[in-house]
Design a protein around this motif. Structure first.
Motif, PDB file in Angstrom:
ATOM      1  N   ALA A  25      22.311 -11.952   3.156  1.00  0.00           N
ATOM      2  CA  ALA A  25      20.980 -12.548   3.024  1.00  0.00           C
ATOM      3  C   ALA A  25      19.982 -11.871   3.934  1.00  0.00           C
ATOM      4  CB  ALA A  25      21.054 -14.048   3.340  1.00  0.00           C
ATOM      5  N   GLY A  26      20.408 -11.429   5.121  1.00  0.00           N
ATOM      6  CA  GLY A  26      19.485 -10.791   6.049  1.00  0.00           C
ATOM      7  C   GLY A  26      18.967  -9.460   5.546  1.00  0.00           C
ATOM      8  N   ASP A  27      19.657  -8.842   4.569  1.00  0.00           N
ATOM      9  CA  ASP A  27      19.237  -7.559   4.034  1.00  0.00           C
ATOM     10  C   ASP A  27      18.368  -7.712   2.799  1.00  0.00           C
ATOM     11  OD1 ASP A  27      22.439  -6.043   4.787  1.00  0.00           O
ATOM     12  OD2 ASP A  27      20.647  -6.320   6.021  1.00  0.00           O
ATOM     13  N   ALA A  28      18.063  -8.937   2.400  1.00  0.00           N
ATOM     14  CA  ALA A  28      17.253  -9.138   1.198  1.00  0.00           C
ATOM     15  C   ALA A  28      15.859  -8.584   1.421  1.00  0.00           C
ATOM     16  CB  ALA A  28      17.165 -10.633   0.873  1.00  0.00           C
ATOM     17  N   PRO A  29      15.223  -7.998   0.384  1.00  0.00           N
ATOM     18  CA  PRO A  29      13.889  -7.441   0.544  1.00  0.00           C
ATOM     19  C   PRO A  29      12.883  -8.522   0.892  1.00  0.00           C
ATOM     20  CG  PRO A  29      14.490  -7.545  -1.780  1.00  0.00           C
ATOM     21  CD  PRO A  29      15.714  -7.891  -1.000  1.00  0.00           C
ATOM     22  N   ALA A  30      11.870  -8.128   1.669  1.00  0.00           N
ATOM     23  CA  ALA A  30      10.813  -9.069   2.024  1.00  0.00           C
ATOM     24  C   ALA A  30      10.031  -9.454   0.778  1.00  0.00           C
ATOM     25  CB  ALA A  30       9.882  -8.436   3.050  1.00  0.00           C
ATOM     26  N   PRO A  31       9.551 -10.693   0.698  1.00  0.00           N
ATOM     27  CA  PRO A  31       8.763 -11.087  -0.468  1.00  0.00           C
ATOM     28  C   PRO A  31       7.446 -10.320  -0.522  1.00  0.00           C
ATOM     29  CG  PRO A  31       8.633 -12.754   1.255  1.00  0.00           C
ATOM     30  CD  PRO A  31       9.683 -11.768   1.691  1.00  0.00           C
ATOM     31  N   ILE A  32       6.967 -10.087  -1.735  1.00  0.00           N
ATOM     32  CA  ILE A  32       5.689  -9.408  -1.920  1.00  0.00           C
ATOM     33  C   ILE A  32       4.574 -10.423  -1.705  1.00  0.00           C
ATOM     34  CG2 ILE A  32       4.219  -8.220  -3.565  1.00  0.00           C
ATOM     35  CD1 ILE A  32       6.579  -6.576  -2.501  1.00  0.00           C
ATOM     36  N   LEU A  33       3.737 -10.165  -0.700  1.00  0.00           N
ATOM     37  CA  LEU A  33       2.671 -11.089  -0.371  1.00  0.00           C
ATOM     38  C   LEU A  33       1.294 -10.573  -0.750  1.00  0.00           C
ATOM     39  CD1 LEU A  33       3.752 -12.393   3.151  1.00  0.00           C
ATOM     40  CD2 LEU A  33       4.219 -13.385   0.901  1.00  0.00           C
ATOM     41  N   LEU A  69       2.601  -4.897  -1.293  1.00  0.00           N
ATOM     42  CA  LEU A  69       3.042  -4.881   0.101  1.00  0.00           C
ATOM     43  C   LEU A  69       3.778  -6.165   0.438  1.00  0.00           C
ATOM     44  CD1 LEU A  69      -0.053  -3.395   1.965  1.00  0.00           C
ATOM     45  CD2 LEU A  69       1.956  -2.199   1.079  1.00  0.00           C
ATOM     46  N   GLY A  70       4.790  -6.045   1.297  1.00  0.00           N
ATOM     47  CA  GLY A  70       5.591  -7.196   1.677  1.00  0.00           C
ATOM     48  C   GLY A  70       5.056  -7.886   2.910  1.00  0.00           C
ATOM     49  N   GLY A  71       5.803  -8.876   3.358  1.00  0.00           N
ATOM     50  CA  GLY A  71       5.363  -9.669   4.489  1.00  0.00           C
ATOM     51  C   GLY A  71       6.349  -9.678   5.628  1.00  0.00           C
ATOM     52  N   GLY A  72       7.183  -8.638   5.756  1.00  0.00           N
ATOM     53  CA  GLY A  72       8.149  -8.575   6.840  1.00  0.00           C
ATOM     54  C   GLY A  72       7.519  -8.061   8.122  1.00  0.00           C
ATOM     55  N   ASP A  73       8.381  -7.577   9.039  1.00  0.00           N
ATOM     56  CA  ASP A  73       7.878  -7.012  10.281  1.00  0.00           C
ATOM     57  C   ASP A  73       6.938  -5.841  10.010  1.00  0.00           C
ATOM     58  OD1 ASP A  73       9.395  -8.852  11.662  1.00  0.00           O
ATOM     59  OD2 ASP A  73      11.096  -7.491  11.896  1.00  0.00           O
ATOM     60  N   SER A  74       7.192  -5.100   8.943  1.00  0.00           N
ATOM     61  CA  SER A  74       6.309  -4.025   8.503  1.00  0.00           C
ATOM     62  C   SER A  74       5.800  -4.365   7.107  1.00  0.00           C
ATOM     63  CB  SER A  74       7.060  -2.692   8.454  1.00  0.00           C
ATOM     64  OG  SER A  74       6.329  -1.731   7.697  1.00  0.00           O
ATOM     65  N   PRO A  75       4.506  -4.144   6.825  1.00  0.00           N
ATOM     66  CA  PRO A  75       4.018  -4.414   5.467  1.00  0.00           C
ATOM     67  C   PRO A  75       4.638  -3.506   4.421  1.00  0.00           C
ATOM     68  CG  PRO A  75       2.352  -3.277   6.756  1.00  0.00           C
ATOM     69  CD  PRO A  75       3.443  -3.651   7.714  1.00  0.00           C
ATOM     70  N   PHE A  76       5.320  -2.435   4.869  1.00  0.00           N
ATOM     71  CA  PHE A  76       5.938  -1.508   3.925  1.00  0.00           C
ATOM     72  C   PHE A  76       7.388  -1.869   3.630  1.00  0.00           C
ATOM     73  CE2 PHE A  76       2.568   0.680   6.188  1.00  0.00           C
ATOM     74  CZ  PHE A  76       1.763   1.063   5.118  1.00  0.00           C
ATOM     75  N   GLN A  77       7.911  -2.900   4.269  1.00  0.00           N
ATOM     76  CA  GLN A  77       9.259  -3.364   3.956  1.00  0.00           C
ATOM     77  C   GLN A  77       9.236  -4.008   2.575  1.00  0.00           C
ATOM     78  OE1 GLN A  77      10.872  -6.079   6.820  1.00  0.00           O
ATOM     79  NE2 GLN A  77      12.749  -6.452   5.637  1.00  0.00           N
ATOM     80  N   GLY A  78       9.930  -3.401   1.618  1.00  0.00           N
ATOM     81  CA  GLY A  78       9.904  -3.888   0.251  1.00  0.00           C
ATOM     82  C   GLY A  78       8.673  -3.475  -0.524  1.00  0.00           C
ATOM     83  N   ALA A  79       7.824  -2.610   0.065  1.00  0.00           N
ATOM     84  CA  ALA A  79       6.598  -2.192  -0.621  1.00  0.00           C
ATOM     85  C   ALA A  79       6.924  -1.269  -1.787  1.00  0.00           C
ATOM     86  CB  ALA A  79       5.668  -1.490   0.358  1.00  0.00           C
ATOM     87  N   SER A  80       6.028  -1.212  -2.745  1.00  0.00           N
ATOM     88  CA  SER A  80       6.211  -0.362  -3.916  1.00  0.00           C
ATOM     89  C   SER A  80       4.860  -0.160  -4.584  1.00  0.00           C
ATOM     90  CB  SER A  80       7.205  -1.002  -4.895  1.00  0.00           C
ATOM     91  OG  SER A  80       6.715  -2.262  -5.343  1.00  0.00           O
ATOM     92  N   GLY A  81       4.832   0.691  -5.601  1.00  0.00           N
ATOM     93  CA  GLY A  81       3.576   0.902  -6.314  1.00  0.00           C
ATOM     94  C   GLY A  81       3.648   2.040  -7.303  1.00  0.00           C
ATOM     95  N   TRP A  82       2.529   2.284  -7.963  1.00  0.00           N
ATOM     96  CA  TRP A  82       2.456   3.361  -8.960  1.00  0.00           C
ATOM     97  C   TRP A  82       1.006   3.803  -9.133  1.00  0.00           C
ATOM     98  CZ3 TRP A  82      -0.606   2.243 -13.191  1.00  0.00           C
ATOM     99  CH2 TRP A  82      -0.876   0.888 -13.444  1.00  0.00           C
ATOM    100  N   ILE A  83       0.838   5.054  -9.589  1.00  0.00           N
ATOM    101  CA  ILE A  83      -0.456   5.528 -10.069  1.00  0.00           C
ATOM    102  C   ILE A  83      -0.227   6.263 -11.375  1.00  0.00           C
ATOM    103  CG2 ILE A  83      -1.625   5.655  -7.835  1.00  0.00           C
ATOM    104  CD1 ILE A  83      -1.157   8.667  -7.911  1.00  0.00           C
ATOM    105  N   ARG A  84      -1.229   6.231 -12.219  1.00  0.00           N
ATOM    106  CA  ARG A  84      -1.153   6.877 -13.529  1.00  0.00           C
ATOM    107  C   ARG A  84      -2.486   7.547 -13.823  1.00  0.00           C
ATOM    108  NH1 ARG A  84       0.676   3.879 -19.076  1.00  0.00           N
ATOM    109  NH2 ARG A  84       2.701   4.683 -18.398  1.00  0.00           N
ATOM    110  N   VAL A  85      -2.427   8.785 -14.312  1.00  0.00           N
ATOM    111  CA  VAL A  85      -3.635   9.484 -14.737  1.00  0.00           C
ATOM    112  C   VAL A  85      -3.556   9.751 -16.228  1.00  0.00           C
ATOM    113  CG1 VAL A  85      -3.985  10.554 -12.483  1.00  0.00           C
ATOM    114  CG2 VAL A  85      -2.706  11.792 -14.241  1.00  0.00           C
ATOM    115  N   GLU A  86      -4.700   9.733 -16.875  1.00  0.00           N
ATOM    116  CA  GLU A  86      -4.795  10.092 -18.291  1.00  0.00           C
ATOM    117  C   GLU A  86      -5.050  11.593 -18.364  1.00  0.00           C
ATOM    118  OE1 GLU A  86      -7.878   9.276 -21.912  1.00  0.00           O
ATOM    119  OE2 GLU A  86      -7.178   7.515 -20.779  1.00  0.00           O
ATOM    120  N   THR A  87      -4.088  12.347 -18.914  1.00  0.00           N
ATOM    121  CA  THR A  87      -4.181  13.807 -18.868  1.00  0.00           C
ATOM    122  C   THR A  87      -5.367  14.354 -19.655  1.00  0.00           C
ATOM    123  OG1 THR A  87      -2.566  13.916 -20.681  1.00  0.00           O
ATOM    124  CG2 THR A  87      -1.723  14.117 -18.431  1.00  0.00           C
ATOM    125  N   ALA A  88      -5.775  13.662 -20.716  1.00  0.00           N
ATOM    126  CA  ALA A  88      -6.922  14.130 -21.491  1.00  0.00           C
ATOM    127  C   ALA A  88      -8.238  13.981 -20.732  1.00  0.00           C
ATOM    128  CB  ALA A  88      -7.008  13.379 -22.822  1.00  0.00           C
TER     129      ALA A  88
END
Length: 213
Positions: A25-33, A69-88
């Motif tokens: 349980a201690g290794d579970a990802p931080a919730p996304i806040l 971004l997450g809410g752990g000791d670091s905001p990057f714990q459990g953080a994720s994201g994406w970017i997309r460009v339209e090639t045309a």
């Protein structure tokens, strides 16, 4: 794709894979806040390649993305994201050059989007703080989907949190041959470099939480 350790597009960020079942349980990802959306009119993904002598510059007019971004000791714990460009939406300041990039290099008709999905963000050191603003240098792992080919890429970028918006920036290089792409041409005849320098500048705005039922 060979990318310098200074890359950012990018940048950009997305849903991190959860750890395998049965983890303590201690290794579970931080919730996304905190959820942020990239502001297209204030963000840019640009690139350049060497022509005859001088670099040739271009950018994508349509950029979308999301950062979690997450809410752990670091905001990057459990953080994720994406970017997309339209090639045309590639813009180069010259209609013939834009057509060459759109059709011969990016093949926008067959591959209308390019995506970078990022997870496992880790700050390299404690943030620099200036009043409410915090500034991190972050390492992460990402997957770049370009021209129908997906490649894992190591990333390094800067994140500034002003207390309202997020600012992300970074740069790096990619080899077109890693994605089965043709080299660009200059004056529609002379081949340009197969190495492309990429710069990412993103501004992301917080998304209000949904109303409670």
């Amino acid at each position: 794709m060979r990318m310098l350790p200074s890359l950012a597009l990018a940048l950009s960020l997305l849903a991190a894979a959860a750890p395998a079942g049965g983890a303590p349980a201690g290794d579970a990802p931080a919730p996304i806040l905190y959820r942020y959306q990239v502001v297209p009119e204030r963000s840019r993904v640009s690139f350049s390649f060497t022509g005859l002598v001088l670099p040739q510059d271009a950018y994508f007019g349509i950029v979308r993305g999301e950062i979690l971004l997450g809410g752990g000791d670091s905001p990057f714990q459990g953080a994720s994201g994406w970017i997309r460009v339209e090639t045309a939406s590639v813009r180069a300041g010259d209609p013939l050059q834009e057509r060459m990039l759109r059709e011969a290099v990016l093949d926008a008709g067959s591959h209308p989007w390019a995506d970078l999905r990022v997870s496992e963000g880790k700050p390299l050191e404690p943030p620099e703080e200036r009043g409410r603003e915090k500034d991190w240098e972050v390492e992460a792992r990402g997957t770049l989907q370009l021209h129908g080919v997906g490649r894992a890429v190591p990333l390094r970028f800067r994140v500034a949190d002003t207390g309202t918006d997020l600012y992300l920036s970074g740069e790096g290089r990619l080899l077109l041959s890693d994605f089965g792409m043709s080299r660009p041409t200059v004056l529609l005849v002379v081949p340009g470099s197969g190495v492309v320098n990429v710069k990412v500048r993103l501004v992301a705005r917080p998304v209000p939480p949904p109303p409670e039922p």
